[in-house]
Design a protein around this motif. Structure first.
Motif, PDB file in Angstrom:
ATOM      1  N   PRO A 158      -3.199  -0.971  48.718  1.00 29.81           N
ATOM      2  CA  PRO A 158      -4.126  -1.787  49.516  1.00 29.81           C
ATOM      3  C   PRO A 158      -4.061  -3.290  49.191  1.00 29.81           C
ATOM      4  O   PRO A 158      -4.166  -4.116  50.095  1.00 29.81           O
ATOM      5  CB  PRO A 158      -5.495  -1.198  49.177  1.00 29.81           C
ATOM      6  CG  PRO A 158      -5.206   0.237  48.868  1.00 29.81           C
ATOM      7  CD  PRO A 158      -3.869   0.207  48.149  1.00 29.81           C
ATOM      8  N   PHE A 159      -3.885  -3.659  47.930  1.00 30.25           N
ATOM      9  CA  PHE A 159      -3.817  -5.082  47.565  1.00 30.25           C
ATOM     10  C   PHE A 159      -2.660  -5.771  48.278  1.00 30.25           C
ATOM     11  O   PHE A 159      -2.816  -6.860  48.835  1.00 30.25           O
ATOM     12  CB  PHE A 159      -3.661  -5.228  46.043  1.00 30.25           C
ATOM     13  CG  PHE A 159      -3.598  -6.669  45.598  1.00 30.25           C
ATOM     14  CD1 PHE A 159      -4.765  -7.352  45.286  1.00 30.25           C
ATOM     15  CD2 PHE A 159      -2.389  -7.345  45.505  1.00 30.25           C
ATOM     16  CE1 PHE A 159      -4.722  -8.693  44.885  1.00 30.25           C
ATOM     17  CE2 PHE A 159      -2.327  -8.671  45.117  1.00 30.25           C
ATOM     18  CZ  PHE A 159      -3.506  -9.353  44.811  1.00 30.25           C
ATOM     19  N   THR A 160      -1.488  -5.138  48.261  1.00 30.12           N
ATOM     20  CA  THR A 160      -0.313  -5.717  48.919  1.00 30.12           C
ATOM     21  C   THR A 160      -0.515  -5.771  50.429  1.00 30.12           C
ATOM     22  O   THR A 160      -0.129  -6.740  51.083  1.00 30.12           O
ATOM     23  CB  THR A 160       0.950  -4.905  48.576  1.00 30.12           C
ATOM     24  OG1 THR A 160       1.082  -4.837  47.154  1.00 30.12           O
ATOM     25  CG2 THR A 160       2.198  -5.528  49.165  1.00 30.12           C
ATOM     26  N   LEU A 161      -1.145  -4.742  50.968  1.00 26.85           N
ATOM     27  CA  LEU A 161      -1.421  -4.704  52.415  1.00 26.85           C
ATOM     28  C   LEU A 161      -2.298  -5.884  52.823  1.00 26.85           C
ATOM     29  O   LEU A 161      -2.103  -6.496  53.867  1.00 26.85           O
ATOM     30  CB  LEU A 161      -2.105  -3.379  52.760  1.00 26.85           C
ATOM     31  CG  LEU A 161      -1.937  -2.824  54.167  1.00 26.85           C
ATOM     32  CD1 LEU A 161      -0.484  -2.530  54.484  1.00 26.85           C
ATOM     33  CD2 LEU A 161      -2.772  -1.555  54.331  1.00 26.85           C
ATOM     34  N   GLU A 162      -3.255  -6.229  51.964  1.00 27.79           N
ATOM     35  CA  GLU A 162      -4.206  -7.296  52.268  1.00 27.79           C
ATOM     36  C   GLU A 162      -3.618  -8.691  52.047  1.00 27.79           C
ATOM     37  O   GLU A 162      -3.957  -9.640  52.745  1.00 27.79           O
ATOM     38  CB  GLU A 162      -5.457  -7.121  51.395  1.00 27.79           C
ATOM     39  CG  GLU A 162      -6.550  -8.129  51.671  1.00 27.79           C
ATOM     40  CD  GLU A 162      -7.751  -7.954  50.760  1.00 27.79           C
ATOM     41  OE1 GLU A 162      -8.568  -8.882  50.697  1.00 27.79           O
ATOM     42  OE2 GLU A 162      -7.858  -6.891  50.111  1.00 27.79           O
ATOM     43  N   HIS A 163      -2.726  -8.827  51.058  1.00 22.26           N
ATOM     44  CA  HIS A 163      -2.262 -10.157  50.649  1.00 22.26           C
ATOM     45  C   HIS A 163      -0.857 -10.510  51.143  1.00 22.26           C
ATOM     46  O   HIS A 163      -0.294 -11.532  50.740  1.00 22.26           O
ATOM     47  CB  HIS A 163      -2.340 -10.278  49.128  1.00 22.26           C
ATOM     48  CG  HIS A 163      -3.747 -10.341  48.624  1.00 22.26           C
ATOM     49  ND1 HIS A 163      -4.457  -9.201  48.291  1.00 22.26           N
ATOM     50  CD2 HIS A 163      -4.583 -11.384  48.431  1.00 22.26           C
ATOM     51  CE1 HIS A 163      -5.668  -9.554  47.894  1.00 22.26           C
ATOM     52  NE2 HIS A 163      -5.772 -10.866  47.968  1.00 22.26           N
ATOM     53  N   THR A 164      -0.272  -9.668  51.989  1.00 18.00           N
ATOM     54  CA  THR A 164       1.030  -9.974  52.591  1.00 18.00           C
ATOM     55  C   THR A 164       0.943  -9.683  54.087  1.00 18.00           C
ATOM     56  O   THR A 164      -0.075  -9.161  54.563  1.00 18.00           O
ATOM     57  CB  THR A 164       2.167  -9.119  51.984  1.00 18.00           C
ATOM     58  OG1 THR A 164       2.006  -7.753  52.410  1.00 18.00           O
ATOM     59  CG2 THR A 164       2.185  -9.189  50.462  1.00 18.00           C
ATOM     60  N   ASN A 165       2.017  -9.981  54.814  1.00 16.33           N
ATOM     61  CA  ASN A 165       1.965  -9.688  56.248  1.00 16.33           C
ATOM     62  C   ASN A 165       2.262  -8.222  56.572  1.00 16.33           C
ATOM     63  O   ASN A 165       2.383  -7.865  57.737  1.00 16.33           O
ATOM     64  CB  ASN A 165       2.835 -10.639  57.070  1.00 16.33           C
ATOM     65  CG  ASN A 165       4.302 -10.611  56.701  1.00 16.33           C
ATOM     66  OD1 ASN A 165       4.769  -9.735  55.975  1.00 16.33           O
ATOM     67  ND2 ASN A 165       5.050 -11.578  57.197  1.00 16.33           N
ATOM     68  N   PHE A 166       2.349  -7.365  55.538  1.00 20.29           N
ATOM     69  CA  PHE A 166       2.429  -5.919  55.798  1.00 20.29           C
ATOM     70  C   PHE A 166       1.183  -5.449  56.539  1.00 20.29           C
ATOM     71  O   PHE A 166       1.238  -4.482  57.306  1.00 20.29           O
ATOM     72  CB  PHE A 166       2.594  -5.127  54.495  1.00 20.29           C
ATOM     73  CG  PHE A 166       4.019  -4.841  54.148  1.00 20.29           C
ATOM     74  CD1 PHE A 166       4.676  -3.736  54.660  1.00 20.29           C
ATOM     75  CD2 PHE A 166       4.721  -5.675  53.302  1.00 20.29           C
ATOM     76  CE1 PHE A 166       5.991  -3.470  54.360  1.00 20.29           C
ATOM     77  CE2 PHE A 166       6.040  -5.433  52.988  1.00 20.29           C
ATOM     78  CZ  PHE A 166       6.683  -4.328  53.513  1.00 20.29           C
ATOM     79  N   GLY A 167       0.054  -6.109  56.317  1.00 26.11           N
ATOM     80  CA  GLY A 167      -1.189  -5.721  56.987  1.00 26.11           C
ATOM     81  C   GLY A 167      -1.141  -5.912  58.491  1.00 26.11           C
ATOM     82  O   GLY A 167      -1.951  -5.340  59.220  1.00 26.11           O
ATOM     83  N   LYS A 168      -0.192  -6.724  58.972  1.00 28.64           N
ATOM     84  CA  LYS A 168      -0.056  -6.983  60.404  1.00 28.64           C
ATOM     85  C   LYS A 168       1.142  -6.263  61.020  1.00 28.64           C
ATOM     86  O   LYS A 168       1.376  -6.343  62.222  1.00 28.64           O
ATOM     87  CB  LYS A 168       0.085  -8.489  60.645  1.00 28.64           C
ATOM     88  CG  LYS A 168      -1.125  -9.299  60.199  1.00 28.64           C
ATOM     89  CD  LYS A 168      -0.942 -10.769  60.495  1.00 28.64           C
ATOM     90  CE  LYS A 168      -2.153 -11.566  60.063  1.00 28.64           C
ATOM     91  NZ  LYS A 168      -3.386 -11.184  60.750  1.00 28.64           N
TER      92      LYS A 168
END
Length: 197
Positions: A158-168
């Motif tokens: 979840p941290f990486t999802l929130e702090h990189t463009n993987f979340g988009k």
């Protein structure tokens, strides 16, 4: 040289085409710390800062860069993962990343595992991944989970999802890949010895 540990997201503020070059203007939280001629990885692609104006900075991508990466698909308002080059004597928290994108891949599946998110990518390039090996996706240092010919998956916390463009990231989106440099050298040596073709 980079580590694949993303520092921030940078927003595309302007795009200007000049002949076969494209000048990208970005804003990011550390613009005030940048210097002209500094190397910064954008979605894993090493580019040189050519001008700084207030909270914005500009870099130029040549035709070869645009053909090999997903930068040519950017629009104003899009965000990219950014990382400044590593400092000597610092910790290598990710893995050795050159900022030289090998090819792009398409996201073909996104699976929610209730705690992590699995992203499956497919690419058309003569290089390989191995389970538990390193891969750089849009500049992010990641561990390969499943590895098949021209296909691999990674799990994102979840941290990486929130702090990189993987979340988009959505199915069908194109990402930049840099394969592990050690694996590339091993493959080249074995190929030169005729062990593999």
């Amino acid at each position: 040289m980079f580590t694949g540990i993303i520092e921030a997201l940078a927003k595309v503020e302007n795009i200007i085409k000049e002949d076969t070059n494209v000048h990208f203007t970005f804003s990011c939280p550390f613009t005030n710390e940048l210097k002209i001629d500094q190397s910064v990885a954008h979605n894993g692609c090493c580019l040189t800062v050519v001008s700084i104006e207030g909270s914005n900075y500009t870099l130029t991508a040549i035709d070869e860069t645009l053909k090999r990466t997903n930068l040519g698909d950017l629009s104003i308002g899009d965000v990219v993962n950014v990382e400044r080059c590593m400092q000597m004597g610092g910790r290598l928290d990710g893995h050795i990343v050159q900022g030289h994108v090998d090819t792009t891949a398409s996201c073909i599946e996104i699976i929610n595992h209730e705690g992590s998110t699995e992203f499956v990518f497919e690419y058309n390039f003569d290089d390989v991944t191995v389970p538990k090996g390193s891969i750089t996706v849009n500049g992010v240092s990641l561990t390969v989970v499943q590895s098949e010919k021209n296909r691999f998956s990674v799990h994102i916390i979840p941290f990486t999802l929130e702090h990189t463009n993987f979340g988009k990231l959505k199915v069908g989106d194109k990402v930049n890949l840099e394969f592990d440099i050690i694996g590339k050298y091993v493959k080249r040596m074995l190929s030169q010895q005729g062990v593999i073709s």
